[in-house]
Motif scaffolding. Structure first.
Motif, mmCIF file in Angstrom:
data_model
loop_
_atom_site.group_PDB
_atom_site.id
_atom_site.type_symbol
_atom_site.label_atom_id
_atom_site.label_comp_id
_atom_site.label_asym_id
_atom_site.label_seq_id
_atom_site.Cartn_x
_atom_site.Cartn_y
_atom_site.Cartn_z
ATOM 1 N N ASP A 157 58.760 15.154 -38.463
ATOM 2 C CA ASP A 157 59.131 15.864 -39.590
ATOM 3 C C ASP A 157 58.056 16.066 -40.726
ATOM 4 O O ASP A 157 58.222 16.579 -41.744
ATOM 5 N N GLY A 158 57.185 14.727 -40.904
ATOM 6 C CA GLY A 158 56.167 14.573 -41.802
ATOM 7 C C GLY A 158 56.632 13.769 -42.857
ATOM 8 O O GLY A 158 55.915 13.943 -43.897
ATOM 9 N N LYS A 159 57.723 13.345 -42.880
ATOM 10 C CA LYS A 159 58.175 12.290 -44.100
ATOM 11 C C LYS A 159 57.393 11.268 -44.340
ATOM 12 O O LYS A 159 56.772 10.874 -43.528
ATOM 13 N N PRO A 160 57.200 11.053 -45.533
ATOM 14 C CA PRO A 160 56.337 9.715 -45.899
ATOM 15 C C PRO A 160 56.827 8.454 -45.505
ATOM 16 O O PRO A 160 58.232 8.384 -45.072
ATOM 17 N N GLY A 161 56.111 7.476 -45.292
ATOM 18 C CA GLY A 161 56.403 6.079 -45.186
ATOM 19 C C GLY A 161 56.681 5.948 -43.512
ATOM 20 O O GLY A 161 57.165 4.920 -43.109
ATOM 21 N N GLN A 162 56.096 6.955 -42.782
ATOM 22 C CA GLN A 162 55.862 6.922 -41.326
ATOM 23 C C GLN A 162 54.416 6.433 -40.934
ATOM 24 O O GLN A 162 53.246 7.184 -41.490
ATOM 25 N N ALA A 163 54.146 5.158 -40.144
ATOM 26 C CA ALA A 163 52.695 4.948 -39.799
ATOM 27 C C ALA A 163 52.534 5.037 -38.336
ATOM 28 O O ALA A 163 53.704 4.562 -37.477
ATOM 29 N N LEU A 164 51.627 5.086 -37.856
ATOM 30 C CA LEU A 164 51.206 5.267 -36.356
ATOM 31 C C LEU A 164 50.111 4.189 -35.894
ATOM 32 O O LEU A 164 49.230 3.804 -36.729
ATOM 33 N N ILE A 165 50.149 3.337 -35.039
ATOM 34 C CA ILE A 165 49.449 2.340 -34.149
ATOM 35 C C ILE A 165 49.407 2.629 -32.792
ATOM 36 O O ILE A 165 50.411 2.595 -32.202
ATOM 37 N N HIS A 166 48.269 2.840 -32.296
ATOM 38 C CA HIS A 166 48.331 2.856 -30.519
ATOM 39 C C HIS A 166 47.085 2.089 -30.360
ATOM 40 O O HIS A 166 45.950 2.372 -30.469
ATOM 41 N N ILE A 167 47.403 1.438 -28.983
ATOM 42 C CA ILE A 167 46.423 0.479 -28.379
ATOM 43 C C ILE A 167 46.043 1.294 -27.043
ATOM 44 O O ILE A 167 47.063 1.307 -26.067
ATOM 45 N N ASP A 168 44.861 1.322 -26.928
ATOM 46 C CA ASP A 168 44.480 1.860 -25.388
ATOM 47 C C ASP A 168 43.670 0.701 -24.849
ATOM 48 O O ASP A 168 42.735 0.417 -25.258
ATOM 49 N N PHE A 169 44.195 0.253 -23.706
ATOM 50 C CA PHE A 169 43.798 -0.965 -23.075
ATOM 51 C C PHE A 169 43.309 -0.678 -21.850
ATOM 52 O O PHE A 169 44.059 -0.359 -20.865
ATOM 53 N N ALA A 170 41.849 -0.439 -21.504
ATOM 54 C CA ALA A 170 41.342 0.073 -20.232
ATOM 55 C C ALA A 170 40.767 -1.341 -19.483
ATOM 56 O O ALA A 170 40.062 -2.091 -20.117
ATOM 57 N N ILE A 171 41.494 -1.619 -18.541
ATOM 58 C CA ILE A 171 41.108 -2.690 -17.562
ATOM 59 C C ILE A 171 40.521 -2.546 -16.358
ATOM 60 O O ILE A 171 40.338 -1.164 -15.603
ATOM 61 N N LEU A 172 39.645 -3.141 -15.496
ATOM 62 C CA LEU A 172 39.041 -2.814 -14.350
ATOM 63 C C LEU A 172 40.229 -2.520 -13.107
ATOM 64 O O LEU A 172 41.394 -3.037 -13.383
#
Length: 119
Positions: free
Chosen positions: A55-70
């Motif tokens: 809902d857009g409240k402050p104090g929220q953070a995002l981290i996403h790791i995209d891990f591409a392997i053979l």
């Protein structure tokens, strides 16, 4: 291989040591997945200038790791790597004050057309 991309919220700046995270991530990947070496890992970071979470409240953070392997790793191996990476992310973002960190990891195969040159 692998190619790792970390998208992270600017709210994490000052609390998220990217270099230390990458070095630990490379060692973790090499330990977790046969065929991955520390020397083969490549990580790039992209700071997200703006993210709207829930809902857009402050104090929220995002981290996403995209891990591409053979290709060729089992779903179980990918899941094990994904969970281990998520644990590492949580350890590296635990000190962010007054924030809820939304963390996610996606481990997937590089496409059949993947090619590289080392020179």
């Amino acid at each position: 291989m692998p190619h790792i991309t970390v998208d992270y919220d600017e709210l994490l700046d000052g609390f998220f040591n990217r270099r230390r995270f990458a070095l630990e991530l490379h060692a973790l990947a090499a330990k977790t997945v046969d065929g991955i070496t520390v020397e083969s890992c490549k990580t790039r970071f992209r700071r997200v200038e703006e993210a709207v979470i829930s809902d857009g409240k402050p104090g929220q953070a995002l981290i996403h790791i995209d891990f591409a392997i053979l290709p060729g790793r089992s779903t179980e191996t990918k899941t094990e790597l994904s969970r281990a990476v998520l644990d590492l992310v949580r350890a590296h973002t635990a000190s962010v004050p007054d924030a809820v960190v939304h963390a996610s990891v996606d481990v997937h195969d590089l496409s059949a057309s993947y090619t590289k040159h080392l020179g």
